[in-house]
Design a protein around this motif. Sequence first.
Motif, short mmCIF file in Angstrom:
data_model
loop_
_atom_site.label_atom_id
_atom_site.label_comp_id
_atom_site.label_asym_id
_atom_site.label_seq_id
_atom_site.Cartn_x
_atom_site.Cartn_y
_atom_site.Cartn_z
N HIS A 117 73.31 24.26 -10.20
CA HIS A 117 73.35 24.43 -11.31
C HIS A 117 73.08 24.34 -12.26
N THR A 118 72.54 23.07 -12.35
CA THR A 118 72.04 22.60 -13.62
C THR A 118 71.61 23.48 -15.05
N PRO A 169 72.82 14.92 -19.81
CA PRO A 169 73.22 15.50 -18.49
C PRO A 169 74.93 15.81 -18.18
N ALA A 211 74.83 19.76 -16.78
CA ALA A 211 75.45 20.19 -15.51
C ALA A 211 76.80 20.69 -15.59
N ARG A 212 77.16 20.71 -16.55
CA ARG A 212 78.65 22.04 -16.93
C ARG A 212 78.31 23.27 -16.36
N TRP A 213 79.64 23.79 -15.60
CA TRP A 213 79.68 25.48 -15.77
C TRP A 213 80.78 25.12 -15.09
N THR A 251 83.62 16.79 -16.79
CA THR A 251 82.51 16.94 -16.11
C THR A 251 81.97 15.24 -15.76
#
Length: 197
Positions: A3-4, A13, A17-19, A121
Amino acid sequence: MGHTAPTRTPLHPLLAARWSPYAYDPTRDLQPHQLRALLEAAVWAPSKANSQPWRFLVGRRGDATFKAIFDALAPENQVWAGNAAALVVGVAQTVSEAGHPNSHAAYDLGQAMAQLTVQATAEGLFVHQMARFDPDRVRAAFNIPAGFDPYAVAAIGYLGHPAELPDDLRKWEQAPRVRRPLRETAFAGVWGHPAVD
């Protein structure tokens, strides 16, 4: 889980990488130092005239605050949010101590929540913010005074497994990440004229 963020330009990053997942691990709790770091990150966000018009109601899974926040969520959010390690309500001070409206309070609260999310994160945690909740129920449950408005609830915790989700949420969880392209969101000179290609 792949999910990057698929960006054209490399991002830090922590941002890539946050979702916002739906699946949280119901067995893992936040450590006190982690929760403190998240809230400290929020406190150090920028704000209009350094007014810091944010407050946070913090519930940890299993305590009365968590339950009261959970009870105010829309049913479709209750399906998954109860597995989060914490539920946090972001509250904006929309009227100053002098009685003046603060037109930037919601914007400033948003910046504080964004910083909380980036710190989460960095801690290996995930945040899913929700607008679908009953602010009046939150206001009554916590005796929030006039001039303070609940704006959003954030579920915070460790990533769970999508297999534990209902079918519709599992599809959302596993779908590719998409965003409106920059040419449709960042303009220069004339509205609609892209600022970048």
